[in-house]
Structures are given as C-alpha cells and as structure tokens.
Design an enzyme around this catalytic site. Structure first.
Site, PDB file in Angstrom:
ATOM      1  N   HIS A   1      -2.734   1.438   6.816  1.00  0.00           N
ATOM      2  CA  HIS A   1      -3.072   1.297   5.402  1.00  0.00           C
ATOM      3  C   HIS A   1      -3.233   2.680   4.779  1.00  0.00           C
ATOM      4  CE1 HIS A   1      -4.370  -0.931   1.885  1.00  0.00           C
ATOM      5  NE2 HIS A   1      -5.338  -0.042   1.710  1.00  0.00           N
TER       6      HIS A   1
ATOM      7  N   HIS B   1      -5.797   1.802  -4.368  1.00  0.00           N
ATOM      8  CA  HIS B   1      -4.914   1.287  -3.324  1.00  0.00           C
ATOM      9  C   HIS B   1      -4.510  -0.150  -3.641  1.00  0.00           C
ATOM     10  CE1 HIS B   1      -8.015  -1.009  -0.623  1.00  0.00           C
ATOM     11  NE2 HIS B   1      -8.438  -0.983  -1.861  1.00  0.00           N
TER      12      HIS B   1
ATOM     13  N   CYS C   1       0.811  -1.223   0.000  1.00  0.00           N
ATOM     14  CA  CYS C   1       0.000   0.000   0.000  1.00  0.00           C
ATOM     15  C   CYS C   1       0.846   1.276   0.000  1.00  0.00           C
ATOM     16  CB  CYS C   1      -0.987  -0.021   1.164  1.00  0.00           C
ATOM     17  SG  CYS C   1      -0.256   0.118   2.815  1.00  0.00           S
TER      18      CYS C   1
END
Length: 352
Positions: free
Chosen positions: A315, A327, A267
């Site tokens: 994240h 993402h 990520c």
C-alpha cells in the site's frame, strides 16, 4: 437403531461451539468459512468480522499490485508485438518490390540472351554496336546479382522479425494468463469481504468504516485529524507541491482496483497520477515505486513523499505533512486523508 446413527460432530478443540466459530473465522480465506458453521452457531462478532475483512482487503490489495505489474508487462509486450508486426509488413513490401524488380530484369535478359555471344558478334551488322550492347548485358548481370542479394537480405529480415513477433506473442499470452489469475484472486477476496460485511448491522458497518485504516475520520479535506490540523497544499510551485495539489483534487473519487484516474484510482494509481501531473514518471506498482527516487526516513518526511505500508509493501499514500497522507484505501472507499500511523509502516521515498 443406535448403531446406524451418525457420530456426533465435535469441535476441533473440544471446547464450546463459540470457539469453533472463532477458529473458522481466523483461518478462512473466503466468506465461506462462516457459511460452513452450523445454523446453531452464533453470529460472528463485529471484531471478528473486522479482523477477517481487513485481512481480505490487505490480500486483495497485494493481488492488485501483482495484477498492475503483470498488466504493465502485458501492455509492453503488446506494444512491442504491434511494432514488430508493422516493421515486418514494411519489410515484406520491400521484399516484394525487390522480387518484382529481379523478375523483370531476369525476363529481359532471357529475351535478349537466346544466342551465344560469339554467334551474335558474327551476325551483327555493326560489331561496335553489339559490343556496346554486350557491355550493357554484363552490367545487367551485375544488377541481377545485386538483386538476388537484396532479396535474400529482405527474406532474412522478414524471417527474423516474424520469429521475434512469435516470441512476443507467446510472452503476451503468458502475461494475459497471469492477469486472469490475479484478477480471479482479487475478485474472490473482495466478494468474501462483501459477504462478511453484509452480516453486520448498519450501526456495526458504520463503526467498521470509521475504525478501518483511512476510515471516515479525515475523509474530507479540512476535517479533524488525529495528529493535527490538515495542512494546506504547498504553494511553492515545486513538483512535489503540484503532486500534492493533484492528490487534494482527487479526494472523494472512488477506489477501483487497477485504476489510474482520472475518475477513480487504486493506491499506486493515485500516486503515479499525482506525480505524473508534476511531470515525473513513476512505475506502476507499490513495490517498484518504493525504489523510484531517494529513500527517506520517517522523521525526514516532506510533502509529496511516497509513504508505504505493510511488510509486503502493498500500500502507498502521498504524504502531505503533519503526519497525514492522502491515499486510496480499499474497494468501497474513496480517496481521503488519513494518519500515516493507521497502518504498519514499511518505508518512504522521494521521487524528486
């Protein structure tokens, strides 16, 4: 005989066997929690598997970000160590050159200075020539003292560099040990999640993929998304527009923990690479990227902003507009579109 029989095993709550399976699932750190239930226990429900797998993936991603931070520090320590070793080698060469020059000068003085100056003057056929030679010898003595000073200075420099290199080496080894620990945690979590998912039927697995954060809905650019139509990349030529365009180009590439592209990403690796393509340098981890740039509120989001999730800021995605982001969700998935309300909100920042 009855006295030799093992006592019947009871559940923790005294309730039905199904309760035992649910408790084992909720508290398990790995898939072995399911393996520990008896063969008579029913197969865990898809909802139980989803809950446990989501938890394992979240913990694996947190460990991945810790790994990324440790790796960045290890790489820095290794670069510094290499630089110190190269500088020490150069200083050692200079030391050896100074030693050689000093040795040559000392040998020359020894060969020419075996008699005292008064005797040499008395025996000289040309006193004036001798006095000139004596002045040269005096100057050579000054050069000898300077040579000794140079050698001492070079010795001190080399010693300090070697001491610094030793410290950097110890730091590097510490970081490498830390890396190995984070890697073991990541692999343990991912193996556990894989084992749990293997217990689902193909239909249940597909349902999990569709219902997980950043699931298959919106996985391809242009597909339907819950919060509105997929916005096209900005065309204003700004750095944010270039970062978003890069992220669009990465859609479909696999998630690989620790990866920063070009063929795969995690990520924070994706967001770092996206902004790097726009000429902006971001730190490596989610918990450092959130402080890179200006914090923005959710109602102020603009394309290119970094959006963060979970209480530990574990994240990150790249906002593209209309409540959506691009993402890299988790292992086994690919870079994709997803609504920003699919995960617990933690904050946002604007790099440029």
């Amino acid at each position: 005989m009855a006295s030799h029989r093992k006592p019947r095993q009871r559940t923790l709550s005294g309730g039905p066997v199904r309760t035992t399976a649910a408790l084992a699932l909720a508290g398990a750190a790995t898939a072995t929690a399911f393996e520990g239930t008896s063969q008579a226990d029913p197969r865990p429900t898809p909802a139980q598997v989803k809950s446990e797998v989501d938890r394992l993936y979240e913990e694996a991603e947190a460990a991945t970000e810790q790994y990324n931070g440790a790796k960045e520090q290890a790489d820095e320590a290794e670069r510094a160590l290499t630089g110190l070793r190269e500088e020490a080698a150069r200083k050692t060469d200079q030391l050896n050159t100074a030693r050689s020059a000093l040795g040559t000068l000392a040998a020359s003085q020894y060969r020419s200075g075996s008699l005292g100056t008064a005797v040499q003057l008395a025996l000289a056929s040309d006193p004036q020539e001798y006095l000139s030679q004596a002045a040269f010898i005096a100057r050579a003595g000054d050069r000898n003292a300077a040579g000794i000073t140079t050698v001492r200075r070079r010795l001190d420099e080399v010693g300090k560099l070697r001491e610094q290199a030793s410290g950097r080496l110890a730091d590097l080894r510490s970081r490498q040990t830390e890396l190995a620990g984070h890697k073991a945690v990541i692999e343990e979590k991912l193996t556990a999640a894989k084992n749990l998912l293997a217990r689902l039927t193909a239909e249940e697995r597909a349902a999990y993929e569709a219902g997980s954060p950043g699931g298959s809905a919106g996985a391809v650019a242009g597909s339907a998304a819950p919060q509105g139509s997929t916005p096209p990349p900005p065309a204003d030529g700004s750095r944010a527009a270039r970062a978003v365009a890069f992220a669009y180009g990465a859609i479909g590439k696999p998630y690989v923990w620790g990866a920063t592209g070009p063929g795969s990403f995690d990520c924070s690796g994706l967001t770092q690479a996206a902004w790097r393509s726009a000429g902006v340098s971001l730190p490596r981890t989610t918990y450092t990227q959130i402080n890179a740039g200006r914090r923005v509120s959710r109602d102020q989001l603009a394309p290119g902003d970094l959006v963060f999730f979970y209480s530990g800021v574990t994240h990150v995605g790249l906002y593209i507009g209309n409540g959506q982001m691009i993402h890299a969700p988790r292992p086994g998935s690919t870079v994709r579109l997803a609504p920003i309300d699919s995960m617990p909100w933690a904050g946002a920042s604007r790099p440029a």
